[in-house]
Motif scaffolding. Structure first.
Motif, PDB file in Angstrom:
ATOM      1  N   HIS A 148      -8.334  -8.227   9.713  1.00 25.18           N
ATOM      2  CA  HIS A 148      -7.545  -9.422   9.424  1.00 25.18           C
ATOM      3  C   HIS A 148      -7.458  -9.691   7.915  1.00 25.18           C
ATOM      4  O   HIS A 148      -6.437 -10.164   7.430  1.00 25.18           O
ATOM      5  CB  HIS A 148      -8.156 -10.635  10.135  1.00 25.18           C
ATOM      6  N   ASN A 149      -8.508  -9.361   7.187  1.00 26.93           N
ATOM      7  CA  ASN A 149      -8.557  -9.579   5.736  1.00 26.93           C
ATOM      8  C   ASN A 149      -8.539  -8.263   4.964  1.00 26.93           C
ATOM      9  O   ASN A 149      -9.104  -8.172   3.877  1.00 26.93           O
ATOM     10  CB  ASN A 149      -9.814 -10.365   5.365  1.00 26.93           C
ATOM     11  N   ARG A 150      -7.866  -7.255   5.479  1.00 29.21           N
ATOM     12  CA  ARG A 150      -7.926  -5.917   4.887  1.00 29.21           C
ATOM     13  C   ARG A 150      -7.357  -5.871   3.476  1.00 29.21           C
ATOM     14  O   ARG A 150      -7.915  -5.196   2.606  1.00 29.21           O
ATOM     15  CB  ARG A 150      -7.244  -4.895   5.781  1.00 29.21           C
ATOM     16  N   TYR A 151      -6.279  -6.582   3.213  1.00 28.91           N
ATOM     17  CA  TYR A 151      -5.694  -6.546   1.875  1.00 28.91           C
ATOM     18  C   TYR A 151      -6.577  -7.272   0.870  1.00 28.91           C
ATOM     19  O   TYR A 151      -6.683  -6.858  -0.288  1.00 28.91           O
ATOM     20  CB  TYR A 151      -4.288  -7.138   1.899  1.00 28.91           C
ATOM     21  N   ARG A 152      -7.211  -8.324   1.299  1.00 30.53           N
ATOM     22  CA  ARG A 152      -8.145  -9.035   0.427  1.00 30.53           C
ATOM     23  C   ARG A 152      -9.345  -8.139   0.111  1.00 30.53           C
ATOM     24  O   ARG A 152      -9.822  -8.100  -1.037  1.00 30.53           O
ATOM     25  CB  ARG A 152      -8.608 -10.310   1.131  1.00 30.53           C
ATOM     26  N   LEU A 153      -9.831  -7.391   1.095  1.00 32.52           N
ATOM     27  CA  LEU A 153     -10.944  -6.472   0.871  1.00 32.52           C
ATOM     28  C   LEU A 153     -10.554  -5.340  -0.071  1.00 32.52           C
ATOM     29  O   LEU A 153     -11.337  -4.936  -0.937  1.00 32.52           O
ATOM     30  CB  LEU A 153     -11.427  -5.898   2.209  1.00 32.52           C
ATOM     31  N   ILE A 154      -9.334  -4.815   0.090  1.00 28.95           N
ATOM     32  CA  ILE A 154      -8.867  -3.748  -0.800  1.00 28.95           C
ATOM     33  C   ILE A 154      -8.774  -4.257  -2.229  1.00 28.95           C
ATOM     34  O   ILE A 154      -9.152  -3.558  -3.179  1.00 28.95           O
ATOM     35  CB  ILE A 154      -7.517  -3.188  -0.303  1.00 28.95           C
ATOM     36  N   ASN A 155      -8.285  -5.484  -2.416  1.00 20.65           N
ATOM     37  CA  ASN A 155      -8.213  -6.059  -3.763  1.00 20.65           C
ATOM     38  C   ASN A 155      -9.590  -6.241  -4.373  1.00 20.65           C
ATOM     39  O   ASN A 155      -9.771  -6.035  -5.582  1.00 20.65           O
ATOM     40  CB  ASN A 155      -7.471  -7.395  -3.737  1.00 20.65           C
ATOM     41  N   VAL A 156     -10.571  -6.609  -3.570  1.00 16.71           N
ATOM     42  CA  VAL A 156     -11.936  -6.753  -4.076  1.00 16.71           C
ATOM     43  C   VAL A 156     -12.490  -5.400  -4.490  1.00 16.71           C
ATOM     44  O   VAL A 156     -13.102  -5.253  -5.556  1.00 16.71           O
ATOM     45  CB  VAL A 156     -12.844  -7.416  -3.009  1.00 16.71           C
ATOM     46  N   ILE A 157     -12.249  -4.376  -3.676  1.00 20.26           N
ATOM     47  CA  ILE A 157     -12.766  -3.034  -3.981  1.00 20.26           C
ATOM     48  C   ILE A 157     -12.124  -2.486  -5.247  1.00 20.26           C
ATOM     49  O   ILE A 157     -12.808  -1.995  -6.148  1.00 20.26           O
ATOM     50  CB  ILE A 157     -12.538  -2.085  -2.791  1.00 20.26           C
ATOM     51  N   PHE A 158     -10.793  -2.579  -5.345  1.00 18.42           N
ATOM     52  CA  PHE A 158     -10.116  -2.025  -6.512  1.00 18.42           C
ATOM     53  C   PHE A 158     -10.231  -2.923  -7.737  1.00 18.42           C
ATOM     54  O   PHE A 158      -9.958  -2.486  -8.856  1.00 18.42           O
ATOM     55  CB  PHE A 158      -8.654  -1.732  -6.199  1.00 18.42           C
ATOM     56  N   GLY A 159     -10.634  -4.159  -7.571  1.00 16.22           N
ATOM     57  CA  GLY A 159     -10.835  -5.052  -8.701  1.00 16.22           C
ATOM     58  C   GLY A 159     -12.159  -4.836  -9.393  1.00 16.22           C
ATOM     59  O   GLY A 159     -12.333  -5.189 -10.557  1.00 16.22           O
TER      60      GLY A 159
END
Length: 66
Positions: free
Chosen positions: A19-30
């Motif tokens: 459900h929060n996959r894009y938020r998690l990807i932004n955290v990882i790549f940030g």
């Protein structure tokens, strides 16, 4: 009973991660450290590395034009 609870918790965690996959990807790549770790681990696979290098250094139709 604990096995059922574990399966439920894994399912719940998977649901929230999806459900929060894009938020998690932004955290990882940030995060610089996590980004380097992810890229290093992905590039350690020969198939991925070979495909990436061939697409980056390919001699496509733009070669020879100036």
């Amino acid at each position: 009973m604990s096995r059922l609870l574990s399966i439920f918790m894994i399912g719940l965690g998977t649901y929230f991660a999806y459900h929060n996959r894009y938020r998690l990807i932004n955290v990882i790549f940030g995060n610089v450290f996590l980004r380097k770790l992810l890229v290093t681990s992905i590039m350690s696979f020969p198939l991925v590395r070979d495909r990436m290098m061939s697409s980056v250094f390919s001699s496509g139709p733009s070669e020879g034009r100036q």
